[in-house]
Design a protein around this motif. Structure first.
Motif, short mmCIF file in Angstrom:
data_model
loop_
_atom_site.label_atom_id
_atom_site.label_comp_id
_atom_site.label_asym_id
_atom_site.label_seq_id
_atom_site.Cartn_x
_atom_site.Cartn_y
_atom_site.Cartn_z
N ARG A 273 23.07 -3.74 -71.31
CA ARG A 273 22.99 -5.11 -70.82
C ARG A 273 23.92 -5.33 -69.63
O ARG A 273 25.01 -4.78 -69.55
N ILE A 277 21.21 -11.11 -64.32
CA ILE A 277 19.94 -10.44 -64.06
C ILE A 277 18.94 -11.34 -63.35
O ILE A 277 18.10 -10.87 -62.58
N ASN A 313 18.27 -9.25 -71.75
CA ASN A 313 18.06 -9.12 -70.30
C ASN A 313 16.57 -9.16 -69.95
O ASN A 313 16.17 -9.75 -68.94
#
Length: 347
Positions: A273, A277, A313
């Motif tokens: 992770r 993002i 994510n």
């Protein structure tokens, strides 16, 4: 009349100074925004050769800059812009210490990426232990002011070690208040410091008073060079792995596609992770990428309890694509092998 003119002039000067301050004077906050999407052909060579296959693998980044009143106000209305406190960003470290840590994470991500690419390509390699990397120094440590964040400890009492675990076992086998001579590298120079060990609050054992990790470097007959410049952090690990792997096997994995992505890489090939993002998705979309690899990380009960509403994510990336209204495809991956398997079925 002269007095009124003077008041008006002073008022104008004051307003001008306030306006300048709003634009120039930094605040204890940062602005995170979509950064650059960088074609890894420009950064990576293997055996002094560049990638000449069609398409591209690109890393994505988050832009970070000091906030002013003006940029904070602007960030409130810009999509994918976020205001973050200096404490949340750096964890209390100075700007210099923060940059040093980010550079170490970048170096580590490169090592793990090369290691995984070597494994996947069945190439021999060796991971060489360089010492203990200093990630933090406690304020009550007797070594504070001598050993710094970013230093590498190579010896304790003249003894060398093969891992940070071995180093810690030796330190904890000593006595609180006992003097220890520590050899370390600071700015490329070997130095020594002798101070008394303190009692650690975590386990009441003797310690130097630092947070640490292994400082390693990969060695191989394959000459892999990654020139990341000033880019820091660990989040390019996956994309480094794919670019190095493609060059090692000398095959067309991309089939002409522009592929971006993000995710950390560990010694087992797992994709981890990362933060920001949504901003990386926005950057990749603006660059014309058609495929984006996103970590498909597991959200545990503990994570949900600590941060209600947290998403993986992959889920965050899908939400960003929907907000952007782009046709870029988000591909979830848990390992480097997942990404390679996806590329294989693109034919």
């Amino acid at each position: 009349m002269k007095k009124n003119k003077l008041v008006k002039r002073l008022l104008l000067i004051f307003v001008a100074l306030v306006a300048v301050a709003c634009v120039v004077v930094p605040l204890p906050y940062y602005i995170e925004e979509p950064g650059d999407t960088i074609n890894l052909k420009e950064l990576i060579t293997v055996n002094d050769q560049k990638d000449d296959q069609k398409g591209s693998f690109s890393l994505t980044s988050v832009g970070i800059r000091r906030a002013t009143v003006f940029t904070m106000a602007k960030a409130k209305f810009e999509p994918f812009y976020e205001i973050i406190s200096a404490e949340d960003l750096t964890g209390g470290a100075s700007d210099e210490e923060y940059l040093q840590i980010q550079q170490f994470y970048m170096e580590t991500s490169q090592n793990f990426a090369i290691e995984q690419a070597m494994k996947l390509a069945n190439k021999p390699y060796e991971m060489k232990y360089k010492g203990v990397y200093v990630l933090g120094v406690e304020k009550n440590s007797n070594f504070a002011g001598k050993i710094s964040i970013g230093d590498t400890i190579t010896k304790a009492d003249g003894k060398e070690f093969t891992s940070s675990d071995e180093f810690m076992k030796y330190v904890k086998s000593q006595k609180v208040g006992q003097e220890m001579k520590v050899t370390y590298i600071h700015d490329g120079k070997t130095k020594e410091a002798t101070e008394k060990l303190i009692k650690l609050p975590t386990d009441k054992k003797p310690g130097i008073g630092i947070s640490l990790t292994d400082h390693t470097e990969i060695e191989s007959q394959e000459k892999v060079k990654i020139n990341a410049g000033s880019i820091g952090g660990p989040s390019a690990g996956l994309m480094f792995t794919l670019e190095v792997y493609q060059q090692l096997v000398d095959k067309d994995l991309r089939h002409g596609q522009k592929i971006a992505g993000t995710g950390t890489m560990d010694s087992e090939g797992n994709v981890g992770r990362i933060g920001g993002i949504d901003k990386k998705v926005a950057s990749a979309s603006a660059s014309g990428a058609k495929i984006f690899f996103a970590p498909n990380d597991e959200i545990t009960k503990e994570m949900k309890k600590a941060q209600p509403g947290i998403k993986s994510n992959y889920e965050e990336a899908k939400a960003a694509v929907k907000k952007l209204d782009t046709d870029m495809k988000i591909v979830p991956v848990k390992t480097a092998q997942d990404a390679i398997d996806y590329l294989a079925q693109m034919k």
